[in-house]
Design an enzyme around this catalytic site. Structure first.
Site, PDB file in Angstrom:
ATOM      1  N   ASN A   9       0.857  -1.190   0.000  1.00 47.30           N
ATOM      2  CA  ASN A   9       0.000   0.000   0.000  1.00 47.30           C
ATOM      3  C   ASN A   9       0.896   1.245   0.000  1.00 47.30           C
ATOM      4  OD1 ASN A   9      -1.772   2.067   0.545  1.00 47.30           O
ATOM      5  ND2 ASN A   9      -2.320   1.356   2.607  1.00 47.30           N
ATOM      6  N   LYS A  11       0.089   4.280  -0.274  1.00 45.27           N
ATOM      7  CA  LYS A  11      -0.565   5.461   0.344  1.00 45.27           C
ATOM      8  C   LYS A  11      -0.356   6.698  -0.527  1.00 45.27           C
ATOM      9  CE  LYS A  11      -0.241   3.254   4.805  1.00 45.27           C
ATOM     10  NZ  LYS A  11      -0.110   3.357   6.249  1.00 45.27           N
ATOM     11  N   HIS A  96      -9.511   1.105   5.120  1.00 39.75           N
ATOM     12  CA  HIS A  96      -8.229   1.261   5.818  1.00 39.75           C
ATOM     13  C   HIS A  96      -8.435   2.184   7.027  1.00 39.75           C
ATOM     14  CE1 HIS A  96      -4.122   2.484   6.669  1.00 39.75           C
ATOM     15  NE2 HIS A  96      -3.740   1.392   6.029  1.00 39.75           N
ATOM     16  N   GLU A  98      -6.817   4.561   8.124  1.00 40.04           N
ATOM     17  CA  GLU A  98      -6.620   5.988   7.842  1.00 40.04           C
ATOM     18  C   GLU A  98      -7.873   6.584   7.217  1.00 40.04           C
ATOM     19  OE1 GLU A  98      -2.968   5.457   5.717  1.00 40.04           O
ATOM     20  OE2 GLU A  98      -1.983   4.936   7.602  1.00 40.04           O
ATOM     21  N   GLU A 168      -5.254  -5.102  10.852  1.00 45.55           N
ATOM     22  CA  GLU A 168      -4.227  -4.077  11.039  1.00 45.55           C
ATOM     23  C   GLU A 168      -4.502  -3.315  12.333  1.00 45.55           C
ATOM     24  OE1 GLU A 168      -2.323  -2.811   7.080  1.00 45.55           O
ATOM     25  OE2 GLU A 168      -4.137  -1.623   7.318  1.00 45.55           O
ATOM     26  N   GLY A 174       2.431   2.284  10.861  1.00 41.17           N
ATOM     27  CA  GLY A 174       3.346   3.410  10.699  1.00 41.17           C
ATOM     28  C   GLY A 174       4.072   3.800  11.979  1.00 41.17           C
ATOM     29  N   SER A 214       3.477  -2.081  10.384  1.00 41.04           N
ATOM     30  CA  SER A 214       4.925  -2.102  10.606  1.00 41.04           C
ATOM     31  C   SER A 214       5.604  -3.417  10.201  1.00 41.04           C
ATOM     32  CB  SER A 214       5.258  -1.755  12.061  1.00 41.04           C
ATOM     33  OG  SER A 214       4.840  -0.437  12.359  1.00 41.04           O
TER      34      SER A 214
HETATM   35  P1  PGA Z   1       2.840   0.333   7.734  1.00 42.11           P
HETATM   36  O1  PGA Z   1       1.367   0.506   7.130  1.00 42.11           O
HETATM   37  O2  PGA Z   1       3.391  -0.927   7.160  1.00 42.11           O
HETATM   38  O3  PGA Z   1       3.579   1.564   7.299  1.00 42.11           O
HETATM   39  O4  PGA Z   1       2.675   0.256   9.213  1.00 42.11           O
HETATM   40  C1  PGA Z   1       0.517  -0.595   6.964  1.00 42.11           C
HETATM   41  C2  PGA Z   1      -0.793  -0.151   6.372  1.00 42.11           C
HETATM   42  O5  PGA Z   1      -1.250   0.941   6.699  1.00 42.11           O
HETATM   43  O6  PGA Z   1      -1.407  -0.876   5.571  1.00 42.11           O
END
Ligand code: PGA
Length: 254
Positions: A9, A11, A96, A98, A168, A174, A214
């Protein structure tokens, strides 16, 4: 047997040129067919069409990070499942954390988007996960159950089987704070048990459940070796050719 899926992803990162360069690298390094797995990348909307051209001859699949549930119409700024099919996507991420956090996406919205994706034959990756606060007050399972029930509302079993779930934990996204393999496995197992109640043992055993938050080349092996973890949804590490390739190579046998 369930296959392994590694999804990147990207983003809101990468210009078209940057996206093309990463896609070219990935096509060379991990673009061969894997019998036991699948690699999918999720560039920003602006780069989908150019990236598609680059990965077309490889086995890497293209996905989008979001969609709107209507097919077309006066919905300024939105992109439909039909448009994603048109540009060559076969996957789409839905719900997601976010999007839930910054764009107020509810389980009801996730459900509408999921139905739309399925009706256009896109493979949806539906994200669920608890916040740190929810984990600390021991609400993890309750939250996950609410999110899964909401997402799958009125979705029949033959369609539900095509959905990929990504667990997640919000506190792991992140932050560099990955869930331990056993913490992740516990929730994945819970999700499978819930799906058995909602649908059937067969669906629960066959549906793919990815872990996200992560994930990096150092922690992937511990996660992927868990019985109920079928792959990873990778954010930060998917922006780097070497890191993402290593994650793929450590997860999927050619
Ligand atoms: P990250 O994000 O690997 O940077 O923690 C995962 C995600 O948001 O799908």
């Amino acid at each position: 047997m369930r296959i392994k899926v590694i999804a990147g992803n990207w983003k809101m990162h990468k210009t078209i040129e940057e996206a093309k360069s990463l896609a070219r690298g990935l096509a060379e390094r991990v673009g061969r067919p894997f019998s036991q797995g699948c690699v999918a990348i999720f560039p920003p909307f602006t780069a989908l069409s150019e990236v598609k051209r680059i990965i077309e001859k490889s086995s890497i699949k293209l996905g989008a990070q979001n969609l709107f549930w209507e097919e077309e119409g006066a919905f300024t700024g939105e992109i439909s499942a039909k448009m994603l099919k048109d540009v060559g996507c076969s996957f789409v991420i839905i719900g997601h954390s976010e999007r839930r956090k910054y764009f107020s996406e509810t389980d009801e919205i996730v459900n509408k988007k999921l139905k739309s994706a399925l009706s256009f034959d896109l493979t949806p990756i539906v994200c669920v996960g608890e916040t740190l606060e929810e984990r600390e007050e021991s609400s993890t399972f309750r939250i996950i159950e609410e999110q899964i029930r909401g997402a799958f509302k009125d979705i029949p079993e033959d369609s539900a089987l095509k959905v990929i779930i990504a667990y997640e934990p919000v506190w792991a996204i992140g932050t560099g704070k990955v869930a331990s393999p056993s913490q992740a496995q516990e929730v994945h197992q819970f999700i499978r048990e819930l799906l058995e109640k909602l649908y059937s043992k067969e669906l629960a055993q066959n549906i793919l459940i990815l872990y996200g938050g992560s994930v990096n080349p150092e922690n992937i092996e511990g996660l992927i070796s868990q019985e109920d973890i079928d792959g990873a949804l990778v954010g930060g590490a998917s922006l780097k050719l070497e890191a993402f390739s290593l994650i793929v190579e450590k997860s999927i046998k050619a």
